[in-house]
Design a protein around this motif. Structure first.
Motif, short mmCIF file in Angstrom:
data_model
loop_
_atom_site.label_atom_id
_atom_site.label_comp_id
_atom_site.label_asym_id
_atom_site.label_seq_id
_atom_site.Cartn_x
_atom_site.Cartn_y
_atom_site.Cartn_z
N GLY A 38 43.90 -53.88 54.21
CA GLY A 38 43.47 -54.19 51.73
C GLY A 38 44.02 -52.25 51.73
O GLY A 38 45.04 -52.18 52.19
N THR A 39 43.64 -53.27 50.16
CA THR A 39 44.03 -51.75 49.68
C THR A 39 43.83 -51.43 48.49
O THR A 39 42.97 -51.95 48.37
CB THR A 39 46.19 -51.86 48.81
OG1 THR A 39 46.15 -50.70 48.17
CG2 THR A 39 45.46 -53.42 47.64
N ASP A 40 43.45 -49.90 47.71
CA ASP A 40 42.37 -49.39 47.17
C ASP A 40 43.24 -49.37 45.59
O ASP A 40 42.68 -49.75 44.31
CB ASP A 40 42.57 -48.31 47.43
CG ASP A 40 44.09 -47.20 47.61
OD1 ASP A 40 44.42 -47.56 47.76
OD2 ASP A 40 43.55 -45.63 47.34
N ARG A 41 44.26 -50.24 45.89
CA ARG A 41 44.82 -50.37 44.80
C ARG A 41 44.70 -51.64 43.63
O ARG A 41 45.31 -52.06 42.36
CB ARG A 41 46.40 -50.58 44.39
CG ARG A 41 46.61 -49.00 44.93
CD ARG A 41 48.19 -49.07 45.04
NE ARG A 41 48.65 -47.38 45.83
CZ ARG A 41 49.09 -46.60 44.71
NH1 ARG A 41 48.41 -46.79 43.43
NH2 ARG A 41 48.51 -45.29 45.21
N ASN A 42 43.62 -52.28 44.48
CA ASN A 42 43.34 -53.83 43.80
C ASN A 42 42.10 -54.28 43.61
O ASN A 42 41.83 -53.74 45.50
CB ASN A 42 44.55 -55.39 45.42
CG ASN A 42 44.13 -56.03 44.38
OD1 ASN A 42 42.79 -56.65 44.37
ND2 ASN A 42 45.26 -57.17 43.90
N HIS A 73 47.49 -52.04 54.73
CA HIS A 73 48.31 -52.78 54.29
C HIS A 73 49.63 -53.24 54.77
O HIS A 73 50.37 -52.95 55.38
CB HIS A 73 48.39 -52.45 52.79
CG HIS A 73 48.86 -51.22 52.03
ND1 HIS A 73 50.42 -51.20 52.58
CD2 HIS A 73 47.97 -49.52 52.42
CE1 HIS A 73 50.51 -49.73 52.43
NE2 HIS A 73 50.09 -48.95 52.20
N GLY A 74 49.78 -54.95 53.71
CA GLY A 74 51.05 -55.18 53.78
C GLY A 74 52.45 -53.97 54.45
O GLY A 74 53.04 -54.51 55.04
N LYS A 75 52.84 -53.22 53.22
CA LYS A 75 53.88 -52.58 53.57
C LYS A 75 53.97 -51.85 55.10
O LYS A 75 54.65 -50.98 55.62
CB LYS A 75 54.03 -51.68 52.59
CG LYS A 75 54.54 -52.22 51.17
CD LYS A 75 54.36 -50.68 49.85
CE LYS A 75 55.05 -51.95 48.93
NZ LYS A 75 54.92 -50.99 48.05
#
Length: 178
Positions: A38-42, A73-75
């Protein structure tokens, strides 16, 4: 195959997760690897990295990949998975990620045998992750492809689900190590 499915507010949720970890992982005699995606940006997608951070704070001896400081995350997922597999070729991957579903599923944590498919809600084609997977139902899947709505929601249930899962993993690890 779903092993356990509990709403984070159920009184026995933590104990059920500990028992599921115990009965499915202890006999394998392989190093557990927690892959927190996951991401910390969402807000809704921070479940994985938030859980990873909480586990690392309480059980630094566990192999945890993915945190608020170093999210998977996806990247970067493909590259990081290759590194993890090279560093731990015989490890057992337990993938942790947020998911969306029906309204009545919100707040449910599912521990499953089998991988999860990160980015599926966004139509991304990322590699399957995990021999086991733990997902938290953080939001409602939109009926139409309105992906901006996936980023909107309250961090409150995400935080409580992450805290519950991290506590279950930490407690399971204490029992496992004796």
């Amino acid at each position: 195959m779903i092993i356990v499915e509990k709403h984070y507010r159920q009184l026995d949720a933590k104990d059920a997760l500990i028992e599921a970890l115990h009965s499915n992982l202890n006999h394998l005699e392989r190093e557990p690897l927690f892959i927190c995606i996951g991401t910390d940006r969402n807000i809704l997608d921070c479940f994985g990295p938030l859980t990873g951070t909480m586990i690392k704070e309480k059980a630094p001896e566990l192999q945890v990949y993915g945190s608020l400081e170093r999210p998977l995350h996806g990247k970067n997922l493909r590259q990081k998975l290759n590194i993890i597999k090279n560093n731990h070729p015989s490890g057992i991957e337990i993938a942790i990620d947020a998911s969306v579903g029906r309204e009545e599923e919100q707040g449910i944590i599912k521990f499953r045998h089998g991988p999860l498919f990160p980015g599926k809600a966004l139509g991304k084609r990322l590699p399957a992750v995990g021999e086991f997977s733990i997902i938290a139902m953080v939001g409602i899947k939109p009926e139409v492809r309105n992906w901006t709505s996936l980023g909107q929601g309250s961090i409150t249930p995400v935080y409580h689900m992450a805290r519950l899962l991290a506590a279950a993993i930490v407690e399971w690890n204490k029992y496992r190590l004796g």
